[in-house]
Enzyme design. Structure first.
Site, mmCIF file in Angstrom:
data_model
loop_
_atom_site.group_PDB
_atom_site.id
_atom_site.type_symbol
_atom_site.label_atom_id
_atom_site.label_comp_id
_atom_site.label_asym_id
_atom_site.label_seq_id
_atom_site.Cartn_x
_atom_site.Cartn_y
_atom_site.Cartn_z
ATOM 1 N N GLU B 53 0.832 -1.101 0.083
ATOM 2 C CA GLU B 53 -0.019 -0.067 -0.115
ATOM 3 C C GLU B 53 0.927 1.232 -0.082
ATOM 4 O O GLU B 53 1.697 1.411 0.860
ATOM 5 C CB GLU B 53 -0.855 -0.173 1.279
ATOM 6 C CG GLU B 53 -1.736 -1.278 1.354
ATOM 7 C CD GLU B 53 -2.744 -1.130 2.676
ATOM 8 O OE1 GLU B 53 -2.629 -0.156 3.388
ATOM 9 O OE2 GLU B 53 -3.178 -2.333 2.956
ATOM 10 N N ASP B 64 -5.039 9.316 10.913
ATOM 11 C CA ASP B 64 -3.751 8.906 11.225
ATOM 12 C C ASP B 64 -2.950 9.370 12.323
ATOM 13 O O ASP B 64 -3.157 10.591 12.842
ATOM 14 C CB ASP B 64 -2.640 9.141 9.865
ATOM 15 C CG ASP B 64 -2.948 8.392 8.748
ATOM 16 O OD1 ASP B 64 -2.753 7.128 8.773
ATOM 17 O OD2 ASP B 64 -3.180 8.945 7.790
#
Lengths: 393, 266
Positions: B53, B64
């Site tokens: 990814e 995040d």
């Protein structure tokens, strides 16, 4: 054309709920519940009682005689600056904390830029005895130290956001991250008409008390509910959303939004989103956004920390695109001069955010019988440092 | 037509050939050095990653935690952009055949233009996309047709709070795999796997979804990888790998050692 939110959470092509799955259950719960709860009699009763006895509403609609003479129109000031905590922000925090309680939430988080929304949130959390954490950009904490201490006195924990440029956008990111990590017991009180649906609509509804009062007050003072103009400043746009709310479908009422041009829209230091932005997605909604060609969000600049946001509420993006509202932008110096002018003419020192709306008076050619309502969203106490540094009085 | 596209997607091949212990590794494009993207891809394939990814950097990555925020920021400071990423991936398919997923926030994709983005993904050999802030409703109405046309699988996230009905809906409308976020958190926030997470893993396992599942968030070493693999087809490592990259002085050796340590001869 409708200017209110549609059943999918959009205003025209703007809005929606662009959120990661981790936030979906919370936002979905809110979406399913908010109208039902707000419309309950017991909610309305408690909300209205607090607005009246605690916040001090209705706020006056004041005919500003000397300002009117200066601009050749009948100018009324909607005195949101007289609310408890000094701005319109508290209308929304009262509404949201009552909602959070009914959703069974025990903890509150919020973001703040200049600290006004943070103080308004800390205030209602003290009132309701709820635990509160406010995220604030580390840079803003330095610039707005008195508001940091206000929040602390009220029992709130202020957490610095060290990411990005350490201002409002980053504080919002941190608050959203906190919510992702605490999905069950926490409600996030967003301070403006931004964020994923239903926030923009929910915040606008809580702020709509501004235009609701205006209607009755104008009827009493001028014999009609409708003014010719309503003028408000727009950062995210919650005070404008509240001042416009009950007039959106009344085409004869001209809606004027004033953004912060900072040092000028042709410089790198500006926050005039409709002039400089294009459609994008930030903090959960599709809206107009200041960004690079690569889709990175640009840090805005304004002398007013409350207008220092790279986006704009999706409702305003729609009002701009559809032409329903007219958007101007005022530079730092135009706003500061307008703030000083009001101080001298009317004995009211406005918040620098509201001073941008006042600067908007310069851009419009009024007829002498025009009725103008200017939403004076906040008082200037918090901005004394900026006024002193600016000088010229 | 659909069958042909599905068969040609490298993600399907991985899950056909390998029923368990599928390892997917995430890193930010243009990190630690601007031009490290392509070499890291090669080293990861050599070391034995099954899926890779690549993170598209964004200024405001709300899902995040600090580690990936910092790698995002460093990558942007290095001068990374989506346009540059596609040019770095030119010709990558002559070097590696590991499935590649681009993962990022929807705004840079919108600015690039959705159709141009899909075209360029297909051109360089991207197999799937993870756009965590792209809602299901918008995906179905505005994106799915284009993604299908260019052979791109859109992978959705589920969390412990995602309802059974919604998991089924996601399963019905997606291909590739389902990304199971292990706990209510941002990336890199928690390590280890607790009892209540096991209960959630088991609950999803008994749903017998048509798509394979991959567990991510909180997977950082052999122990957590092996545990996750008891309940899913495999697992995803992000923050722990980013940490390794930021400390590495010899990418090839360190990446090889890291992947081997995760696998530990499973």
């Amino acid at each position: 054309m409708t200017y209110n939110v549609d059943e999918k959470g959009y205003y025209g092509s703007f809005g929606g709920a662009y959120i990661p799955e981790m936030l979906y259950p919370n936002v979905e719960e809110l979406r399913q519940q908010y109208l039902k709860i707000i419309e309950e009699d017991s909610f309305q009763e408690e909300f209205n009682e607090l607005l009246s006895d605690y916040v001090g509403r209705p706020t006056p609609l004041y005919f500003a005689k000397r300002l009117s003479e200066k601009y050749g129109a009948k100018i009324f000031l909607k005195r949101e600056d007289l609310n408890h905590t000094g701005a319109h922000k508290v209308n929304n925090t009262i509404g949201q904390i009552l909602l959070a309680k009914r959703l069974g939430k025990q903890k509150i988080i919020a973001e703040t830029g200049a600290g006004q929304h943070g103080v308004a949130t800390a205030t209602v959390c003290a009132l309701m005895g709820m635990e509160c954490i406010v995220y604030m950009g580390a840079l803003d904490m330095e610039r707005q130290q008195p508001n940091v201490e206000r929040m602390r006195i009220l029992g709130t924990k202020v957490v610095p956001a060290h990411s990005g440029n350490k201002t409002l956008k980053d504080a919002t990111n941190e608050a959203m991250r906190h919510w992702i990590n605490h999905p069950v017991d926490t409600h996030y009180i967003i301070g403006s008409v931004v964020g994923p649906h239903p926030y923009p609509d929910m915040v606008a509804r809580f702020q709509s008390v501004i235009s609701e009062e205006m209607k009755a007050q104008l009827l009493e003072k001028t014999g009609g509910e409708d003014p010719d103009y309503i003028i408000a400043c727009v950062g995210g746009g919650s005070n404008a959303a509240g001042a416009f709310y009950h007039y959106l479908d009344k085409k004869d009422v001209k809606l004027i939004a004033v953004e912060a041009a900072g040092k000028g829209v042709d410089t790198d230091e500006s926050a005039a989103t409709t002039a400089l932005g294009n459609p994008g997605v930030l903090h959960g909604s599709k809206t107009l956004l200041m960004q690079t060609e690569d889709g990175q969000v640009i840090e805005p600049y304004s002398i007013s920390a409350g207008l220092d946001y790279p986006g704009i509420g999706p409702v305003h993006a729609h009002l701009f695109e559809s032409g329903r509202a007219h958007f101007y932008s005022a530079t730092d110096s135009e706003a500061m001069e307008a703030g000083l002018l009001l101080s001298k003419l009317e004995g009211i020192i406005p918040a620098i955010e509201s001073a941008h709306a006042l600067a908007g008076l310069e851009f419009i050619e009024f007829k002498s019988d025009d009725v103008v309502v200017l939403n004076l969203s906040g008082r200037g106490d918090k901005d004394l440092g900026t006024y002193i540094k600016w000088g010229g009085y | 037509m659909n069958t042909i596209i599905e068969k040609s997607n490298r993600l399907d091949k991985v899950f056909e050939e390998k029923k368990d212990h599928v390892l997917s590794v995430y890193f930010s494009a243009g990190f630690p050095g601007l031009n490290d993207t392509a070499v890291i891809l090669e080293y990861l394939q050599e070391a034995g990653a099954d899926i890779i990814e690549i993170g598209i950097p964004f200024s405001d990555p709300i899902a995040d935690g600090p580690t990936i925020q910092q790698s995002n920021q460093q990558s942007l400071d290095n001068g990374m952009s989506l346009k540059l990423l596609f040019s770095q991936l030119q010709g990558i398919r002559s070097k590696i055949d590991t499935p590649i997923i681009l993962m990022g926030y929807v705004n840079p994709v919108l600015q690039y233009g959705i159709e141009d983005f899909c075209k360029d993904c297909q051109k360089v050999g991207v197999d799937g996309l993870i756009l965590p802030d792209l809602p299901m409703q918008e995906y179905m109405e505005e994106y799915k047709t284009l993604f299908d046309q260019y052979g791109l699988y859109n992978i959705f996230l589920i969390t412990p709070q995602t309802s059974e009905q919604r998991i089924k809906e996601i399963d019905a409308n997606t291909n590739g795999f389902i990304y199971m976020v292990s706990s209510a958190s941002t990336t890199g926030a928690k390590s280890g796997i607790a009892t209540e997470q096991i209960e959630y893993f088991e609950r999803v396992k008994t749903m017998q979804l048509k798509n394979p599942t991959m567990i991510g968030f909180g997977i950082s070493n052999h122990e957590t990888f092996a545990k996750a693999c008891d309940y899913a087809s495999g697992a995803i490592i992000g923050s722990a790998f980013i940490k390794l990259l930021s400390e590495s002085t010899d990418l090839k050796t360190d990446i090889n050692k890291f992947i081997k340590s995760i696998r530990n001869n499973d």
